[in-house]
Design an enzyme around this catalytic site. Sequence first.
Site, PDB file in Angstrom:
ATOM      1  N   ALA A  32      42.767  22.085  -6.469  1.00  7.86           N
ATOM      2  CA  ALA A  32      43.895  22.045  -5.531  1.00  7.86           C
ATOM      3  C   ALA A  32      44.255  20.600  -5.187  1.00  7.86           C
ATOM      4  O   ALA A  32      43.368  19.753  -5.085  1.00  7.86           O
ATOM      5  CB  ALA A  32      43.554  22.832  -4.270  1.00  7.86           C
TER       6      ALA A  32
ATOM      7  N   CYS B  93      37.933   9.426  -5.861  1.00  9.34           N
ATOM      8  CA  CYS B  93      38.863   8.431  -5.321  1.00  9.34           C
ATOM      9  C   CYS B  93      38.131   7.601  -4.271  1.00  9.34           C
ATOM     10  O   CYS B  93      38.624   7.389  -3.173  1.00  9.34           O
ATOM     11  CB  CYS B  93      40.119   9.095  -4.746  1.00  9.34           C
ATOM     12  SG  CYS B  93      39.812  10.338  -3.470  1.00  9.34           S
TER      13      CYS B  93
END
Length: 514
Positions: A113, A233
Amino acid sequence: MTVQLPSVFLDRMRELLGDEYEAFLSSYDDPRHAGIRVNTLKIGLDSFLKLSPFALRPIPWCEAGFYVDERVKPGKHPYYHAGLYYIQEPSAMAPAELLNVSEGERVLDLCAAPGGKSTQIAARLNGKGVLVTNDIHAERTKALAKNIELYGVRNAVVLNEAPERIARAFPHYFDKILIDAPCSGEGMFRKDEGMARQWERHSIEKCTVMQRDILKTAAAMLAPGGRIVYSTCTFAPEENEAMIAEFLLGNPDFEVVPVPRDAGIAPGRPDWLWLSSEEGGVMASVPEEIKKQTAGCGRLWPHKVEGEGHFVAVLERNREAHVPEAKLAGGHERIASRQSGATRGGAEARPALRSRQAAGADKRGFGERETLDSWRAFAAEHLRAELPGTKLTFGGNVYLSPVAKEQLDGLKVVRPGWYAGTVKNGRFTPGHPLATALAPSEAARTLDLSVDGGEAVRYLKGETLEIEASRVHTRDGANPKGYVLVTVDGYSLGWGKWQNGLLKNEYPAGWRWT
């Protein structure tokens, strides 16, 4: 500096980066970089470059990716609603590109997602093979399913499962697996200041526990010769090089494939494998061969590339690796009873289907045969192509699935495949996802709207349109009356129903232009 960064984070980055620290810190004063990725499932790159309403500049690590000025608001254009491009942070395009997907492969996007990387994978599959896209958070699968549908993906299954449950259903099944791992998010502080404020709550220690388990489980689903791309990230070496080093130590049948350096992606940092394992961090000592491999990972630094901070590692399993023979679970009753999606409009959730429906009959008394007969009658009248996939029914809903029903036994399934539609009052009503993935040549009737005339925006707002019969293009002797595939400049938007000069709008309320 406009972004308020945690002092502990700054102290650690100063220690890690040394002479590079000031350049790194100054990058937080630079503007954010916006990007779009062309959806080659629907339009070729050359065609989009001719059609694009925006000035574009190539992103070096993604062939279909382009920098745009975010002030042009690419989400406020009919081409966005036609699924011609996905708005995506430029660095986030690197992991799926490095997965190197080929047509016909079996691919898993494990932490998917909202679905940007899944749509990128789907474009590389080009409608062939299998894409299983999953997220463990039920609420987040709504956006995931909607993006799969908007971008015209035909060969995807959307799950809401824990990785270990997927592994039991798909042992050593996948050729490629993408792990966009949950992480501390340090690389996103410039893009999202909220992540900087929440950084201490999403502690590195908590994240490494999850990442370790996810990597181990992914290995159990990968076929010999297969590839895993692991990405985060964050800048933290505990979540990056150290996680890869630990995985390689426990899985000698894997090795790192070096990330190409020609796009500005920096190497991994084996010199940062120095924290004590007793403190829950990186292993204190790592064999030289493993260290050398971690240098083959990639880092996208915000002071070196036009993008946010990312880490990526490409892991490949030896083709001669011995794995147990894959055996898929049998039976299909439980999948129906655990279904958590399957709505006419697209991304909204619906209650789990009941046991009577699991047996093949919905509450209106329509069994599988009647449901499929209704679908075939609709297809004969309104379609002009044989669509791919195994026909699956759940209650009155019809899906075209890239996998057999038995393969999904016992899993929480949001979408078992391409949603075709549902039986309503004895008649088949096509779903919006059927329209978004159709090519105009596959529909018996099409109506093309132009961006310039404003009709496309009126349609996207849900308005009824006055349309002369001569504008409805028909194929093979079809009558203009009936379901019409509405397109914008030749690219599918959704359904309309034409009769006596009026196009009744079938665009879902939850998808409309606002």
